[in-house]
Scaffold this active site. Structure first.
Site, PDB file in Angstrom:
ATOM      1  N   CYS A  33     -33.594  18.628 -21.164  1.00 15.06           N
ATOM      2  CA  CYS A  33     -33.804  19.134 -19.801  1.00 15.06           C
ATOM      3  C   CYS A  33     -33.835  20.651 -19.751  1.00 15.06           C
ATOM      4  CB  CYS A  33     -32.721  18.598 -18.860  1.00 15.06           C
ATOM      5  SG  CYS A  33     -31.058  19.117 -19.313  1.00 15.06           S
ATOM      6  N   CYS A 102     -24.895  14.682 -18.640  1.00 15.58           N
ATOM      7  CA  CYS A 102     -24.693  16.088 -18.256  1.00 15.58           C
ATOM      8  C   CYS A 102     -23.289  16.564 -18.633  1.00 15.58           C
ATOM      9  CB  CYS A 102     -24.921  16.269 -16.762  1.00 15.58           C
ATOM     10  SG  CYS A 102     -26.521  15.648 -16.197  1.00 15.58           S
TER      11      CYS A 102
HETATM   12 FE1  FES Z   1     -29.770  18.612 -17.706  1.00 12.34          FE
HETATM   13 FE2  FES Z   1     -27.953  17.506 -16.088  1.00 12.34          FE
HETATM   14  S1  FES Z   1     -30.090  17.146 -16.117  1.00 12.34           S
HETATM   15  S2  FES Z   1     -27.625  18.755 -17.801  1.00 12.34           S
END
Ligand code: FES
Length: 128
Positions: A33, A102
């Site tokens: 991400c 996360c």
């Molecule tokens: Fe990347 Fe939460 S979506 S750390």
């Protein structure tokens, strides 16, 4: 749906910022991400005296790292390194399944900061 604890830590994150001349610094990113966390430690007598973090991340990563810094503050290095992702998620009364990953960022950065501290400490002892 986020719990009240997640919303509290996301909207009012604790221990944000830097520690000048920190004893240990750990940075970790999630290639999936693009988010990252950097944790700073001040260590005295083998305990975390001060802890701070910088982050570029989603609400869950901010909340999990914030609560992690509260959990780690004042702990011995052995106790702090033993804090798991599950401990962090439980401290927030849960996360949506898609957001559990996360919690890896803060715990990973904390472990790296502890390793960084130990490496610096070992080098100092070798110099003496
Ligand atoms: Fe990347 Fe939460 S979506 S750390």
């Amino acid at each position: 749906m986020y719990t009240a604890q997640v919303i509290d830590h996301f909207t009012n994150p604790r221990n944000t910022g830097q520690i000048p001349d920190a004893d240990g610094v750990g940075t970790i990113g999630d290639p999936g991400c693009g988010d990252f966390v950097r944790i700073y430690l001040r260590v005295r007598a083998n305990r975390i005296r001060d802890i701070a973090f910088e982050i570029c991340g989603c609400p869950a990563s901010i909340a999990t790292t914030s609560v992690l810094t509260e959990m780690a503050s004042g702990k011995s290095l052995d106790e702090a390194v033993a804090i798991t992702e599950d401990d962090v998620v439980n401290a927030l009364a849960g996360l949506p399944e898609s957001k559990v990953h996360c919690s890896n960022l803060g715990t990973g950065a904390l472990r790296q900061a502890i390793v960084d501290y130990l490496q610096r400490y070992k080098k100092k002892r070798e110099v003496k």
